[in-house]
Enzyme design. Structure first.
Site, PDB file in Angstrom:
ATOM      1  N   GLU A 157      -4.598   1.614   0.954  1.00  0.00           N
ATOM      2  CA  GLU A 157      -3.886   2.202  -0.056  1.00  0.00           C
ATOM      3  C   GLU A 157      -4.863   2.948  -1.177  1.00  0.00           C
ATOM      4  O   GLU A 157      -4.350   3.634  -1.776  1.00  0.00           O
ATOM      5  CB  GLU A 157      -2.841   1.310  -0.432  1.00  0.00           C
ATOM      6  CG  GLU A 157      -2.974   0.528  -1.365  1.00  0.00           C
ATOM      7  CD  GLU A 157      -3.649  -0.831  -0.940  1.00  0.00           C
ATOM      8  OE1 GLU A 157      -3.575  -1.810  -1.843  1.00  0.00           O
ATOM      9  OE2 GLU A 157      -3.847  -0.857   0.088  1.00  0.00           O
TER      10      GLU A 157
ATOM     11  N   CYS B  40      -6.000  -7.377   2.326  1.00  0.00           N
ATOM     12  CA  CYS B  40      -6.656  -7.984   1.240  1.00  0.00           C
ATOM     13  C   CYS B  40      -6.230  -9.563   1.268  1.00  0.00           C
ATOM     14  O   CYS B  40      -6.314 -10.163   2.374  1.00  0.00           O
ATOM     15  CB  CYS B  40      -6.380  -7.509  -0.253  1.00  0.00           C
ATOM     16  SG  CYS B  40      -7.571  -8.129  -1.303  1.00  0.00           S
TER      17      CYS B  40
ATOM     18  N   HIS C 194      -8.791  -2.390   0.874  1.00  0.00           N
ATOM     19  CA  HIS C 194      -7.217  -1.744   0.349  1.00  0.00           C
ATOM     20  C   HIS C 194      -7.223  -0.285   0.867  1.00  0.00           C
ATOM     21  O   HIS C 194      -7.806   0.429   0.417  1.00  0.00           O
ATOM     22  CB  HIS C 194      -7.122  -1.665  -1.099  1.00  0.00           C
ATOM     23  CG  HIS C 194      -7.169  -3.202  -1.824  1.00  0.00           C
ATOM     24  ND1 HIS C 194      -5.534  -3.688  -1.817  1.00  0.00           N
ATOM     25  CD2 HIS C 194      -7.951  -3.841  -2.451  1.00  0.00           C
ATOM     26  CE1 HIS C 194      -5.939  -4.701  -2.413  1.00  0.00           C
ATOM     27  NE2 HIS C 194      -7.206  -4.811  -2.805  1.00  0.00           N
TER      28      HIS C 194
END
Length: 209
Positions: free
Chosen positions: A192, A81, A190
């Site tokens: 994650e 990001c 992202h």
């Protein structure tokens, strides 16, 4: 088990990134310690918020020098990001222009889109020889949250240097969604927060450590 440091410079989804990397099979430490960050097998540079604030935090822990040292030794770095955005020359947000780490030429700017932030799941257009996206279907979606991005890839091609692999996405207009440049890789989205797809991408990155 690969040893990975998530650089703690006051910005980023540190715990969610830590959990995601642990699930992907890494031994993870969250720290701003210079030596640990330089010597780890892999370094993750997260980032959430404004470009200038992230750069201030990064400079405050010597993160720019850590990245330089790692890349000088061909040691992998993954930006996520705003952690990807700060790798470029500069960012312009709300009239504020701030210098980035300068690993790649280019400017992070506000997207030309009717709806901002760009928040939610989106497909990407990755190169066929991508390492990060290996084994992932072209229709796979990843989770984005941002209003600013690199809208133009500015690194000129060279016969003597292998060109980076650049992944694109679109929200109002095309923007850079990922870069793979030797030991330096990054994603605008992202991983994650991207479920199974993000987990596969992180495992792909861990496989090169």
């Amino acid at each position: 088990m690969a040893r990975v440091v998530i650089l703690d410079y006051g910005s980023g989804n540190l715990r969610s990134a830590e959990r995601a990397l642990q699930r992907a099979g890494a031994d993870v430490e969250v720290t701003a310690d210079h030596r640990a960050a330089v010597e780890a097998q892999g370094l993750v540079v997260p980032g959430v918020g404004a470009f200038a604030a992230c750069m201030d935090g990064l400079l405050g822990v010597g993160g720019d020098k850590i990245i330089d040292q790692r890349l000088a030794g061909d040691r992998p770095v993954l930006g996520i990001c705003v952690g990807m955005q700060v790798l470029f020359d500069q960012g312009v947000e709300h009239g504020v222009r701030a210098d980035g780490c300068g690993q790649w030429p280019g400017t992070v700017e506000r997207l030309n889109a009717e709806v901002l932030p760009h928040m939610g799941w989106n497909t990407v257009q990755a190169p066929t020889d991508s390492v990060l996206f290996a084994g992932l279907d072209p229709e796979t979606r990843f989770y984005f949250v941002h209003s600013f991005a690199v809208r133009k890839w500015e690194l000129e091609s060279s016969d003597s240097i292998t060109p980076p692999r650049v992944t694109w996405a679109e929200h109002g207009e095309p923007f850079v969604a990922g870069v793979e440049n030797g030991a330096l890789m990054a994603t605008q989205f992202h991983p994650e927060k991207s479920g199974d797809a993000g987990a596969r991408l992180l495992r792909n990155w861990l496989d090169v450590l």
